[in-house]
Scaffold this motif. Structure first.
Motif, PDB file in Angstrom:
ATOM      1  N   VAL A   7      -4.120  12.452  13.505  1.00 14.03           N
ATOM      2  CA  VAL A   7      -4.810  12.310  12.224  1.00 14.03           C
ATOM      3  C   VAL A   7      -4.452  10.939  11.668  1.00 14.03           C
ATOM      4  O   VAL A   7      -3.282  10.551  11.665  1.00 14.03           O
ATOM      5  N   THR A   8      -5.469  10.202  11.186  1.00 10.20           N
ATOM      6  CA  THR A   8      -5.230   8.881  10.611  1.00 10.20           C
ATOM      7  C   THR A   8      -4.778   9.004   9.172  1.00 10.20           C
ATOM      8  O   THR A   8      -5.365   9.743   8.380  1.00 10.20           O
ATOM      9  N   LEU A   9      -3.735   8.266   8.835  1.00 10.32           N
ATOM     10  CA  LEU A   9      -3.237   8.168   7.467  1.00 10.32           C
ATOM     11  C   LEU A   9      -3.309   6.690   7.090  1.00 10.32           C
ATOM     12  O   LEU A   9      -2.643   5.857   7.714  1.00 10.32           O
ATOM     13  N   VAL A  10      -4.146   6.357   6.096  1.00  9.78           N
ATOM     14  CA  VAL A  10      -4.300   4.968   5.682  1.00  9.78           C
ATOM     15  C   VAL A  10      -3.105   4.583   4.818  1.00  9.78           C
ATOM     16  O   VAL A  10      -2.764   5.285   3.863  1.00  9.78           O
ATOM     17  N   VAL A  11      -2.472   3.468   5.184  1.00  6.08           N
ATOM     18  CA  VAL A  11      -1.247   3.019   4.519  1.00  6.08           C
ATOM     19  C   VAL A  11      -1.426   1.588   4.011  1.00  6.08           C
ATOM     20  O   VAL A  11      -2.312   0.864   4.443  1.00  6.08           O
ATOM     21  N   ARG A  12      -0.581   1.187   3.099  1.00 10.49           N
ATOM     22  CA  ARG A  12      -0.625  -0.163   2.533  1.00 10.49           C
ATOM     23  C   ARG A  12       0.016  -1.180   3.479  1.00 10.49           C
ATOM     24  O   ARG A  12      -0.453  -2.300   3.608  1.00 10.49           O
ATOM     25  N   SER A  65      -9.758  -2.994   3.873  1.00 11.08           N
ATOM     26  CA  SER A  65     -10.817  -3.352   2.934  1.00 11.08           C
ATOM     27  C   SER A  65     -10.474  -2.777   1.564  1.00 11.08           C
ATOM     28  O   SER A  65      -9.626  -1.892   1.446  1.00 11.08           O
ATOM     29  N   PRO A  66     -11.140  -3.266   0.506  1.00 11.56           N
ATOM     30  CA  PRO A  66     -10.906  -2.687  -0.825  1.00 11.56           C
ATOM     31  C   PRO A  66     -11.193  -1.183  -0.866  1.00 11.56           C
ATOM     32  O   PRO A  66     -10.482  -0.432  -1.528  1.00 11.56           O
ATOM     33  N   GLU A  67     -12.195  -0.738  -0.135  1.00 11.37           N
ATOM     34  CA  GLU A  67     -12.515   0.692  -0.096  1.00 11.37           C
ATOM     35  C   GLU A  67     -11.361   1.490   0.522  1.00 11.37           C
ATOM     36  O   GLU A  67     -10.963   2.532  -0.002  1.00 11.37           O
ATOM     37  N   GLU A  68     -10.819   0.990   1.614  1.00  9.92           N
ATOM     38  CA  GLU A  68      -9.686   1.665   2.247  1.00  9.92           C
ATOM     39  C   GLU A  68      -8.451   1.598   1.357  1.00  9.92           C
ATOM     40  O   GLU A  68      -7.714   2.566   1.247  1.00  9.92           O
ATOM     41  N   GLU A  69      -8.215   0.452   0.723  1.00 10.42           N
ATOM     42  CA  GLU A  69      -7.082   0.312  -0.213  1.00 10.42           C
ATOM     43  C   GLU A  69      -7.150   1.373  -1.303  1.00 10.42           C
ATOM     44  O   GLU A  69      -6.131   1.938  -1.700  1.00 10.42           O
ATOM     45  N   ALA A  71      -8.203   4.287  -1.144  1.00  7.92           N
ATOM     46  CA  ALA A  71      -7.906   5.628  -0.616  1.00  7.92           C
ATOM     47  C   ALA A  71      -6.422   5.844  -0.360  1.00  7.92           C
ATOM     48  O   ALA A  71      -5.983   6.989  -0.216  1.00  7.92           O
ATOM     49  N   VAL A  72      -5.635   4.765  -0.312  1.00  6.76           N
ATOM     50  CA  VAL A  72      -4.208   4.904  -0.037  1.00  6.76           C
ATOM     51  C   VAL A  72      -3.573   5.767  -1.127  1.00  6.76           C
ATOM     52  O   VAL A  72      -3.700   5.482  -2.312  1.00  6.76           O
TER      53      VAL A  72
END
Length: 133
Positions: A7-12, A65-69, A71-72
């Motif tokens: 599972v992908t976890l978007v991180v800073r 991207s700003p969109e992914e940021e 979601a963090v």
């Protein structure tokens, strides 16, 4: 199909996320591979339990991207989205608290087991859960 493997976890930041998941949560590092585009393929998973099982792994993916940021820390809209099972709640709760993990509540007993909600370093909510026998 037999399991969800990753599972992908978007991180800073890769390194701060890796330090949290392997240090504070005690996960094992499975892979940390540099990619040609400057990203990294970092996979962590809970340490194997007494039965040898370790469950689903996490891919720590740096926001690009700003969109992914945005979601963090809110990848499940503020709900508990991750469930970390343990065979010894007291041991792991004590270790995680000492490592600086922020629990949002005191441990509680429910019909399904002993549980407490905690946040990862970005604010994603997790259950630490020792299932009832």
């Amino acid at each position: 199909m037999s399991l969800i493997a990753l599972v992908t976890l978007v991180v800073r930041d890769y390194d701060e996320a890796l330090a949290f998941y392997t240090g504070a949560l005690g996960f094992d590092l499975v892979e940390d591979t540099a990619r040609d585009d400057g990203s990294r393929w970092i996979v962590v998973r809970p340490a194997a339990g007494p039965d040898g099982a370790s469950g689903t792994s996490l891919l720590l993916a740096r926001a690009k991207s700003p969109e992914e940021e945005s979601a963090v820390g809110r990848q499940t809209g503020g709900r508990v989205g991750f469930f970390l099972h343990t065979d010894d709640f007291t041991r792991d709760h004590t270790r995680m608290t000492a490592a600086g993990v922020h629990f949002l509540e005191e441990p509680r007993r429910e019909p399904y087991g002993t549980v407490a909600v905690f946040e990862d370093l970005y604010g994603n909510r997790w259950d630490l859960l020792e299932p009832a026998v």
